[in-house]
Design an enzyme around this catalytic site. Structure first.
Site, PDB file in Angstrom:
ATOM      1  N   GLU A 190     -36.199 -68.777  -8.665  1.00  0.00           N
ATOM      2  CA  GLU A 190     -35.325 -69.686  -9.382  1.00  0.00           C
ATOM      3  C   GLU A 190     -36.114 -70.676 -10.221  1.00  0.00           C
ATOM      4  O   GLU A 190     -37.263 -71.001  -9.941  1.00  0.00           O
ATOM      5  CB  GLU A 190     -34.380 -70.402  -8.425  1.00  0.00           C
ATOM      6  N   CYS A 234     -38.842 -76.752 -14.034  1.00  0.00           N
ATOM      7  CA  CYS A 234     -39.700 -76.517 -12.868  1.00  0.00           C
ATOM      8  C   CYS A 234     -39.854 -75.009 -12.704  1.00  0.00           C
ATOM      9  O   CYS A 234     -38.889 -74.287 -12.461  1.00  0.00           O
ATOM     10  CB  CYS A 234     -39.029 -77.146 -11.641  1.00  0.00           C
ATOM     11  N   CYS A 258     -45.511 -67.968  -0.857  1.00  0.00           N
ATOM     12  CA  CYS A 258     -46.804 -68.655  -0.968  1.00  0.00           C
ATOM     13  C   CYS A 258     -47.587 -68.410   0.307  1.00  0.00           C
ATOM     14  O   CYS A 258     -47.025 -68.408   1.400  1.00  0.00           O
ATOM     15  CB  CYS A 258     -46.611 -70.157  -1.179  1.00  0.00           C
ATOM     16  N   CYS A 291     -47.936 -74.534   4.013  1.00  0.00           N
ATOM     17  CA  CYS A 291     -47.779 -75.962   4.307  1.00  0.00           C
ATOM     18  C   CYS A 291     -46.596 -76.126   5.262  1.00  0.00           C
ATOM     19  O   CYS A 291     -45.570 -75.456   5.114  1.00  0.00           O
ATOM     20  CB  CYS A 291     -47.561 -76.750   3.019  1.00  0.00           C
ATOM     21  N   CYS A 340     -42.877 -76.906   3.914  1.00  0.00           N
ATOM     22  CA  CYS A 340     -42.417 -76.250   2.685  1.00  0.00           C
ATOM     23  C   CYS A 340     -41.750 -74.928   3.016  1.00  0.00           C
ATOM     24  O   CYS A 340     -42.353 -74.069   3.668  1.00  0.00           O
ATOM     25  CB  CYS A 340     -43.616 -76.022   1.756  1.00  0.00           C
ATOM     26  N   CYS A 367     -37.757 -77.521  -6.177  1.00  0.00           N
ATOM     27  CA  CYS A 367     -39.188 -77.672  -6.360  1.00  0.00           C
ATOM     28  C   CYS A 367     -39.877 -77.526  -5.025  1.00  0.00           C
ATOM     29  O   CYS A 367     -39.774 -78.393  -4.169  1.00  0.00           O
ATOM     30  CB  CYS A 367     -39.503 -79.014  -7.003  1.00  0.00           C
TER      31      CYS A 367
HETATM   32  N1  SAH Z   1     -48.073 -74.971  -4.519  1.00  0.00           N
HETATM   33  C1  SAH Z   1     -48.103 -76.064  -5.395  1.00  0.00           C
HETATM   34  C2  SAH Z   1     -46.911 -76.140  -6.314  1.00  0.00           C
HETATM   35  C3  SAH Z   1     -45.582 -75.827  -5.706  1.00  0.00           C
HETATM   36  S1  SAH Z   1     -45.040 -76.873  -4.410  1.00  0.00           S
HETATM   37  C4  SAH Z   1     -48.267 -77.353  -4.631  1.00  0.00           C
HETATM   38  O1  SAH Z   1     -48.173 -77.347  -3.418  1.00  0.00           O
HETATM   39  O2  SAH Z   1     -48.536 -78.355  -5.274  1.00  0.00           O
HETATM   40  C5  SAH Z   1     -44.590 -78.284  -5.372  1.00  0.00           C
HETATM   41  C6  SAH Z   1     -44.193 -79.486  -4.553  1.00  0.00           C
HETATM   42  O3  SAH Z   1     -43.027 -79.200  -3.798  1.00  0.00           O
HETATM   43  C7  SAH Z   1     -45.217 -79.925  -3.534  1.00  0.00           C
HETATM   44  O4  SAH Z   1     -45.968 -80.999  -3.969  1.00  0.00           O
HETATM   45  C8  SAH Z   1     -44.376 -80.460  -2.417  1.00  0.00           C
HETATM   46  O5  SAH Z   1     -44.427 -81.836  -2.421  1.00  0.00           O
HETATM   47  C9  SAH Z   1     -42.966 -80.137  -2.773  1.00  0.00           C
HETATM   48  N2  SAH Z   1     -42.253 -79.709  -1.592  1.00  0.00           N
HETATM   49  C10 SAH Z   1     -42.401 -78.563  -0.896  1.00  0.00           C
HETATM   50  N3  SAH Z   1     -41.542 -78.550   0.133  1.00  0.00           N
HETATM   51  C11 SAH Z   1     -40.857 -79.700   0.089  1.00  0.00           C
HETATM   52  C12 SAH Z   1     -39.812 -80.253   0.874  1.00  0.00           C
HETATM   53  N4  SAH Z   1     -39.297 -79.611   1.908  1.00  0.00           N
HETATM   54  N5  SAH Z   1     -39.344 -81.472   0.536  1.00  0.00           N
HETATM   55  C13 SAH Z   1     -39.832 -82.120  -0.542  1.00  0.00           C
HETATM   56  N6  SAH Z   1     -40.797 -81.635  -1.324  1.00  0.00           N
HETATM   57  C14 SAH Z   1     -41.314 -80.444  -1.008  1.00  0.00           C
HETATM   58 FE1  SF4 Z   2     -47.449 -73.197  -1.139  1.00  0.00          FE
HETATM   59 FE2  SF4 Z   2     -45.405 -74.784  -0.536  1.00  0.00          FE
HETATM   60 FE3  SF4 Z   2     -47.868 -75.498   0.152  1.00  0.00          FE
HETATM   61 FE4  SF4 Z   2     -47.141 -75.529  -2.449  1.00  0.00          FE
HETATM   62  S1  SF4 Z   2     -46.303 -76.818  -0.821  1.00  0.00           S
HETATM   63  S2  SF4 Z   2     -49.047 -74.692  -1.542  1.00  0.00           S
HETATM   64  S3  SF4 Z   2     -45.739 -73.759  -2.478  1.00  0.00           S
HETATM   65  S4  SF4 Z   2     -46.758 -73.698   0.938  1.00  0.00           S
END
Ligand code: SAH
Ligand code: SF4
Length: 379
Positions: free
Chosen positions: A100, A113, A120, A124, A127, A349
């Protein structure tokens, strides 16, 4: 991208050629470089995908093009505009997964975005993309296709094609630095004057800290940089952002500074800090963060956690977020809080196609759309 007859899979998809590769392609046909520029314009500015309509090219060239290449567009399976103006497109990719793309309009800018991978690998803890694991890299056509679709869609809504997209952030699904070549080629298309003409300051790559690739990025291109920090010390960051075990904070900060120094102009990094209640949102964390960030010219973007099922984390109260922000501001930092306007949109995002915070029956329609003929799991 869209389902394609097997015969056409042999053909080069011009949608995914960077400006340099488009020039090579036309050179290989014995054509002058300006043909490449014409083609970039037809595709990215006029949204034309039928060679027959490219009237500034000779009939013979058009026939040759139709023989050896194609312009294969993403297949949009869902598009919605929310009350606050945010727009979401779900596109089906080759192999059946969906990704998306979200457009967030603000007073003075419109931000798209964009995703770089399906899933991924970096896992993390907060996420939902990470929780799904890694499926595959997106091709250049699939990455730039997200910009193409949004620009075309604005055009169909009666607007100037790319005019409403002033900013692109690589903050959708995936770690862009782990799909390096494709992401860099797609960003070159975003910034090319014959395509979307975005300013390099307004194209932002967000990384969780793949240090060696940050150095490479600085050698190749000069987009803006966002670093997903989320924790002010290694112990906590190891837990939240596992790649920290490989490239700890000291290395990440040094790499961020090296990147900024390579830029031809003075720019700050954006430091993203997703806040989770009782995990990284205390005053002690704010103090540590304030101190640590003295080492980098930056603005800090606080992102209240977007909950998803079984995440194990909670979004802090607004008061806690404000208290944290105020501490950083008092310490001299520039701080913004990512707006929670449209939770459904923020969720996009760094989150997944499968998740929509929803009040109406939208999510039902949405899930249905995504599941159409879905041979693999929903991404
Ligand atoms: N992988 C890259 C880009 C994609 S993630 C990175 O990690 O920077 C982009 C952003 O999404 C991350 O900075 C993180 O802050 C945000 N994100 C991921 N999961 C989230 C969540 N559950 N709530 C709020 N922000 C989140
Ligand atoms: Fe991957 Fe999500 Fe971590 Fe970004 S925040 S590096 S998308 S696991």
């Amino acid at each position: 991208m869209s389902d394609t007859p097997s015969a056409s899979t042999e053909k080069v998809n011009l949608l995914g050629l960077s400006p340099a590769k488009m020039a090579d392609f036309f050179a290989s046909l014995g054509e002058k470089p300006f043909r490449a520029q014409q083609m970039l314009k037809w595709i990215h500015q006029y949204g034309e995908s039928d060679f027959n309509n490219m009237t500034n090219m000779s009939k013979a060239l058009r026939a040759k093009l139709a023989d050896v290449c194609e312009i294969r567009l993403p297949e949009v399976i869902y598009h919605d505009i929310s009350n606050d103006g945010t727009q979401k497109w779900v596109m089906r990719m080759d192999g059946g997964s969906a990704i998306e793309t979200v457009y967030i309009p603000e007073k003075e800018r419109g931000t798209l975005c964009v995703s770089s991978q399906i899933g991924c690998a970096l896992d993390c803890s907060f996420c939902s993309t990470g929780k799904q694991g890694f499926n595959r890299d997106l091709s250049v056509a699939e990455i730039i296709g997200q910009v193409y679709v949004a620009a075309m869609s604005f055009h169909q809504q009666g607007e100037k094609r790319a005019g409403r997209i002033t900013n692109v952030v690589m903050m959708g699904m995936g770690e862009p630095l782990l799909n390096y070549d494709n992401v860099v080629d797609a960003m070159r298309l975003m910034m090319d004057d014959f395509c979307y003409g975005l300013s390099k300051r307004r194209v932002t790559l967000s990384t969780s800290g793949v240090v060696p690739m940050m150095d490479k990025l600085g050698d190749d291109i000069d987009v803006s940089l966002a670093v997903s920090l989320h924790a002010p010390n290694d112990e906590l960051r190891n837990e939240l952002v596992p790649i920290n075990k490989k490239y700890p904070l000291e290395q990440l900060i040094a790499a961020t500074n090296r990147y900024l120094q390579k830029l031809p102009d003075k720019r700050k990094a954006t430091i993203e800090y997703t806040m989770m209640e009782g995990v990284n949102d205390s005053l002690e964390h704010a103090e540590q963060l304030a101190e640590l960030m003295k080492q980098v010219p930056c603005k800090i973007n606080l992102i209240p956690f977007n909950p998803f099922p079984n995440s194990g984390y909670k979004r802090p109260s607004n008061n806690r977020v404000y208290r944290f922000r105020d501490h950083l501001i008092n310490a001299g930092h520039v701080v913004t809080i990512r707006s929670t306007r449209g939770d459904d949109i923020d969720a996009a995002c760094g989150q997944l196609v499968g998740r929509v915070a929803d009040r109406t029956r939208r999510s039902e329609r949405y899930i249905k759309a995504v599941q159409l003929d879905q041979p693999t799991r929903i991404q």
